[in-house]
Design a protein around this motif. Structure first.
Motif, PDB file in Angstrom:
ATOM      1  N   TYR A 148     -16.803  55.617  23.050  1.00  0.00           N
ATOM      2  CA  TYR A 148     -15.721  55.514  22.136  1.00  0.00           C
ATOM      3  C   TYR A 148     -14.529  56.862  22.566  1.00  0.00           C
ATOM      4  CZ  TYR A 148     -17.112  52.721  17.960  1.00  0.00           C
ATOM      5  OH  TYR A 148     -18.086  51.792  17.296  1.00  0.00           O
ATOM      6  N   ASP A 149     -15.694  58.181  22.784  1.00  0.00           N
ATOM      7  CA  ASP A 149     -14.765  58.712  23.159  1.00  0.00           C
ATOM      8  C   ASP A 149     -14.396  59.816  24.716  1.00  0.00           C
ATOM      9  OD1 ASP A 149     -15.832  60.882  20.501  1.00  0.00           O
ATOM     10  OD2 ASP A 149     -17.507  61.022  21.386  1.00  0.00           O
ATOM     11  N   ALA A 150     -15.441  58.251  25.159  1.00  0.00           N
ATOM     12  CA  ALA A 150     -14.780  58.735  26.404  1.00  0.00           C
ATOM     13  C   ALA A 150     -13.773  57.661  27.124  1.00  0.00           C
ATOM     14  CB  ALA A 150     -16.444  57.896  27.341  1.00  0.00           C
ATOM     15  N   ILE A 151     -13.284  56.581  26.096  1.00  0.00           N
ATOM     16  CA  ILE A 151     -12.475  55.569  26.213  1.00  0.00           C
ATOM     17  C   ILE A 151     -10.661  55.838  26.432  1.00  0.00           C
ATOM     18  CG2 ILE A 151     -11.318  53.463  25.158  1.00  0.00           C
ATOM     19  CD1 ILE A 151     -13.605  51.922  25.664  1.00  0.00           C
ATOM     20  N   ILE A 152     -10.988  57.221  24.813  1.00  0.00           N
ATOM     21  CA  ILE A 152     -10.215  57.762  24.830  1.00  0.00           C
ATOM     22  C   ILE A 152      -9.707  58.795  26.260  1.00  0.00           C
ATOM     23  CG2 ILE A 152      -9.731  59.462  22.508  1.00  0.00           C
ATOM     24  CD1 ILE A 152     -10.792  58.366  20.794  1.00  0.00           C
ATOM     25  N   SER A 153     -10.850  59.773  26.417  1.00  0.00           N
ATOM     26  CA  SER A 153     -10.885  60.821  27.261  1.00  0.00           C
ATOM     27  C   SER A 153      -9.316  60.156  28.587  1.00  0.00           C
ATOM     28  CB  SER A 153     -11.447  61.231  27.348  1.00  0.00           C
ATOM     29  OG  SER A 153     -11.491  61.735  28.970  1.00  0.00           O
ATOM     30  N   GLU A 154     -10.443  58.520  29.310  1.00  0.00           N
ATOM     31  CA  GLU A 154      -9.554  58.277  29.888  1.00  0.00           C
ATOM     32  C   GLU A 154      -7.855  58.079  29.625  1.00  0.00           C
ATOM     33  OE1 GLU A 154     -10.268  58.135  32.646  1.00  0.00           O
ATOM     34  OE2 GLU A 154      -9.321  56.027  33.668  1.00  0.00           O
ATOM     35  N   ARG A 285     -33.589  58.722  26.017  1.00  0.00           N
ATOM     36  CA  ARG A 285     -32.557  58.620  24.880  1.00  0.00           C
ATOM     37  C   ARG A 285     -31.501  57.404  24.233  1.00  0.00           C
ATOM     38  NH1 ARG A 285     -33.537  64.070  25.468  1.00  0.00           N
ATOM     39  NH2 ARG A 285     -31.603  64.412  26.645  1.00  0.00           N
ATOM     40  N   PRO A 286     -31.407  57.419  23.773  1.00  0.00           N
ATOM     41  CA  PRO A 286     -29.954  56.461  22.814  1.00  0.00           C
ATOM     42  C   PRO A 286     -28.528  57.024  23.407  1.00  0.00           C
ATOM     43  CG  PRO A 286     -30.758  57.050  20.724  1.00  0.00           C
ATOM     44  CD  PRO A 286     -31.936  57.822  22.197  1.00  0.00           C
ATOM     45  N   VAL A 287     -27.725  56.259  23.604  1.00  0.00           N
ATOM     46  CA  VAL A 287     -26.409  56.594  24.075  1.00  0.00           C
ATOM     47  C   VAL A 287     -26.089  57.663  22.616  1.00  0.00           C
ATOM     48  CG1 VAL A 287     -23.592  56.402  23.426  1.00  0.00           C
ATOM     49  CG2 VAL A 287     -25.426  54.608  24.963  1.00  0.00           C
ATOM     50  N   ALA A 288     -24.736  58.703  22.749  1.00  0.00           N
ATOM     51  CA  ALA A 288     -25.015  60.364  21.605  1.00  0.00           C
ATOM     52  C   ALA A 288     -24.242  59.641  20.865  1.00  0.00           C
ATOM     53  CB  ALA A 288     -24.574  61.451  22.335  1.00  0.00           C
ATOM     54  N   ARG A 289     -23.931  59.775  19.176  1.00  0.00           N
ATOM     55  CA  ARG A 289     -23.021  59.605  18.182  1.00  0.00           C
ATOM     56  C   ARG A 289     -21.475  60.177  19.206  1.00  0.00           C
ATOM     57  NH1 ARG A 289     -24.819  59.287  12.830  1.00  0.00           N
ATOM     58  NH2 ARG A 289     -23.104  60.607  12.585  1.00  0.00           N
ATOM     59  N   ARG A 290     -20.453  59.370  17.997  1.00  0.00           N
ATOM     60  CA  ARG A 290     -19.439  59.937  18.728  1.00  0.00           C
ATOM     61  C   ARG A 290     -19.310  60.875  17.757  1.00  0.00           C
ATOM     62  NH1 ARG A 290     -14.181  55.825  15.439  1.00  0.00           N
ATOM     63  NH2 ARG A 290     -13.045  56.673  16.611  1.00  0.00           N
ATOM     64  N   LYS A 291     -17.702  61.586  18.207  1.00  0.00           N
ATOM     65  CA  LYS A 291     -17.728  62.585  17.327  1.00  0.00           C
ATOM     66  C   LYS A 291     -17.145  61.966  16.429  1.00  0.00           C
ATOM     67  CE  LYS A 291     -15.362  65.022  20.552  1.00  0.00           C
ATOM     68  NZ  LYS A 291     -14.788  65.893  21.213  1.00  0.00           N
ATOM     69  N   SER A 292     -15.960  62.824  15.612  1.00  0.00           N
ATOM     70  CA  SER A 292     -15.396  62.714  15.013  1.00  0.00           C
ATOM     71  C   SER A 292     -14.040  62.790  15.968  1.00  0.00           C
ATOM     72  CB  SER A 292     -14.973  63.256  13.372  1.00  0.00           C
ATOM     73  OG  SER A 292     -13.904  63.718  13.441  1.00  0.00           O
ATOM     74  N   PHE A 293     -12.824  61.561  15.751  1.00  0.00           N
ATOM     75  CA  PHE A 293     -11.517  61.030  16.072  1.00  0.00           C
ATOM     76  C   PHE A 293     -10.915  62.298  16.392  1.00  0.00           C
ATOM     77  CE2 PHE A 293      -9.021  59.546  12.499  1.00  0.00           C
ATOM     78  CZ  PHE A 293      -9.566  59.160  12.342  1.00  0.00           C
ATOM     79  N   ASN A 294     -10.817  62.947  15.607  1.00  0.00           N
ATOM     80  CA  ASN A 294     -10.087  64.516  15.937  1.00  0.00           C
ATOM     81  C   ASN A 294     -10.538  65.734  15.489  1.00  0.00           C
ATOM     82  OD1 ASN A 294      -7.291  63.515  15.627  1.00  0.00           O
ATOM     83  ND2 ASN A 294      -7.514  63.765  13.485  1.00  0.00           N
ATOM     84  N   ASP A 295     -11.545  65.250  16.548  1.00  0.00           N
ATOM     85  CA  ASP A 295     -13.003  66.830  16.745  1.00  0.00           C
ATOM     86  C   ASP A 295     -11.575  67.034  18.521  1.00  0.00           C
ATOM     87  OD1 ASP A 295     -13.873  67.360  14.942  1.00  0.00           O
ATOM     88  OD2 ASP A 295     -16.439  66.638  15.556  1.00  0.00           O
TER      89      ASP A 295
END
Ligand SMILES: *[C@@H]1O[C@H](CO)[C@@H](O)[C@H](O)[C@H]1NC(C)=O
Ligand SMILES: *[C@@H]1O[C@H](CO)[C@@H](O)[C@H](O)[C@H]1NC(C)=O
Length: 295
Positions: A148-154, A285-295
């Motif tokens: 979620y976070d990586a795609i937004i960043s990209e 370890r599993p994939v980390a939890r998603r940040k809140s989309f406005n963090d």
């Protein structure tokens, strides 16, 4: 009688000269010691007090072929440039790249200009997903970030201009091409992650979120994986300037709603579950939890 006293006077004169000389030498040594102390007070991590050079910024190439060819593999937008920057600071070796990015080169990533197959850099950045490419490496460090976070960043990088720019809200709508990108990039995220995870050469998995949380521990995991002894690691270089030059600050962009619709979330969650299955099988370890989309 006279001769004796003359001799005594001469002897004591010699003794005084020796004593005074000793005082001068002591005073000199003492004064340089004081100067050193002052320098210790003014010491900032990584800075060489004598030459005033920031030793954290000094880097060399490795002797070609002297070490295994190690990939620094990740989906884009997962902190690859940041980790590279930190690897260069703590190891003192240049990192390379499968690409040749003039912006990164000008920012000091001198390894950008070499052919990565010259094997003269400590790790080689890659976002590639084909097996033939992967097979050229002897080992890999795989950076995983929550998709979620990586795609937004990209998305910010692609539409907002480079490493630190921002997209516009329209870039996260269907008419702006967002839905198509999420489809493509989710496949890309799952593909690149599973491909590098399932190789049988030595691999180290780094979660971007852990690296943010505990940068020092993550960097020691990396240097140990690279067989660089703890005493060679420039740990002082992790005290300051750990942010690097290309940090996109999330607070500058505010979403009015979650850019991932319910149906997108179903897909993204499935991909995460698939990757988690492999990670857990490999005792990672599993994939980390998603940040809140406005963090
Ligand atoms: C580190 O050393 C081990 C043991 O000698 C070796 O198997 C491994 O390939 C080395 N890894 C790297 C990245 O140099
Ligand atoms: C996706 O997973 C997250 C985290 O586990 C969860 O909060 C969310 O409700 C899930 N979304 C859907 C649509 O299943």
């Amino acid at each position: 009688m006279r001769r004796c006293c003359t001799r005594m006077i001469r002897r004591s004169a010699i003794i005084s000269v020796v004593t005074v000389t000793a005082w001068i030498i002591t005073a000199f040594l003492f004064s340089t010691e004081l100067v050193e102390d002052v320098n210790i007070l003014a010491y900032t991590p990584g800075r060489d007090v004598k030459s005033n050079i920031d030793i954290c910024e000094t880097k060399t190439l490795i002797a070609p072929g002297s070490r295994p060819l190690v990939a620094l593999a990740s989906f884009p937008g997962s902190g690859n440039t940041w980790i590279r920057y930190l690897i260069e600071r703590v190891t003192g070796y240049y990192t390379g790249s499968f690409y040749s990015d003039a912006v990164l080169f000008r920012a000091g990533f001198r390894g950008e200009k070499y052919d990565w197959l010259e094997r003269n850099t400590i790790v080689v950045k890659t976002h590639e997903t084909d097996s033939e490419h992967v097979d050229k490496f002897d080992a890999a460090i795989l950076i995983i970030r929550n998709p979620y976070d990586a795609i937004i960043s990209e998305r910010h990088r692609q539409t907002g201009g480079g490493h630190v720019g921002f997209a516009k809200e329209v870039d996260f709508t269907d008419s702006g091409g967002w839905n198509a990108m999420v489809n493509d990039y989710l496949q890309y995220w799952e593909g690149i992650t599973t491909l590098w995870l399932l190789r049988d050469f030595p691999r180290l998995v780094i979660h971007y979120e852990d690296a943010l949380e505990n940068t020092q521990r993550t960097m020691f995991e990396i240097t140990r994986f690279l067989n660089i002894s703890d005493s060679e690691v420039r740990a002082d270089c992790l005290i300051q300037k750990t942010e690097g030059l290309f940090h996109r600050k999330g607070a500058n962009f505010v979403f009015s709603a979650d850019p991932f619709s319910e149906s997108m979330q179903v897909m993204v969650n499935q991909s995460i579950e698939h990757v988690n299955m492999i990670l857990l099988q490999q005792m990672r370890r599993p994939v980390a939890r998603r940040k809140s989309f406005n963090d």
